[in-house]
Write a protein that holds these residues in place. Structure first.
Motif, PDB file in Angstrom:
ATOM      1  N   UNK A 272      48.923 -37.706  50.206  1.00 17.83           N
ATOM      2  CA  UNK A 272      49.946 -37.918  51.019  1.00 17.83           C
ATOM      3  C   UNK A 272      49.716 -36.338  51.881  1.00 17.83           C
ATOM      4  N   UNK A 273      49.864 -36.555  52.933  1.00 12.19           N
ATOM      5  CA  UNK A 273      49.707 -35.562  54.317  1.00 12.19           C
ATOM      6  C   UNK A 273      50.962 -35.754  54.999  1.00 12.19           C
ATOM      7  N   UNK A 274      51.774 -34.704  55.266  1.00 12.94           N
ATOM      8  CA  UNK A 274      52.907 -34.533  56.091  1.00 12.94           C
ATOM      9  C   UNK A 274      52.872 -33.284  56.914  1.00 12.94           C
ATOM     10  N   UNK A 275      53.223 -33.096  58.059  1.00 17.45           N
ATOM     11  CA  UNK A 275      53.267 -31.797  58.620  1.00 17.45           C
ATOM     12  C   UNK A 275      54.581 -31.066  58.113  1.00 17.45           C
ATOM     13  N   UNK A 276      54.229 -29.648  57.979  1.00 15.59           N
ATOM     14  CA  UNK A 276      55.099 -28.786  57.367  1.00 15.59           C
ATOM     15  C   UNK A 276      55.568 -27.981  58.585  1.00 15.59           C
TER      16      UNK A 276
END
Length: 95
Positions: free
Chosen positions: A34-38
């Motif tokens: 899972x990849x999400x912008x921080x």
């Protein structure tokens, strides 16, 4: 091995086979990412990676399943070849 011991071993093996079968059927061998912008252009990546492979689980399953089949065969052989002594009244019908 006494028949009682064989029956206990069979119960143990059946339990192991059932537990391992449950593991093999679950969706736990898929890598999940899972990849999400921080913030500030940096991404937060979360990955779940299985600790075992499906092949390893299948190997252990096959190992115990074979032993279960072997002990079952021995127990069934004993069922058909062992004579026991019982009281005659056990075979009589209710009058």
């Amino acid at each position: 091995m006494k028949l009682a011991e064989a029956l206990l071993r069979r119960k143990e093996l059946q339990g192991k086979v059932d537990r391992i079968k449950g593991i093999a059927e679950k969706d736990i061998f898929e890598v999940k990412v899972q990849r999400r912008p921080a913030h500030e252009g940096i991404d937060d990546v979360i990955a779940q990676i299985p600790k075992l492979t499906l092949a390893e689980v299948n190997q252990e399953y096959d190992f115990y399943a074979k032993r279960l089949r072997l002990i079952d065969a021995a127990i069934q052989q004993a069922n058909w070849t062992t004579d026991i002594e019982i009281d005659e009244s056990v075979c009589k019908d209710f009058a």
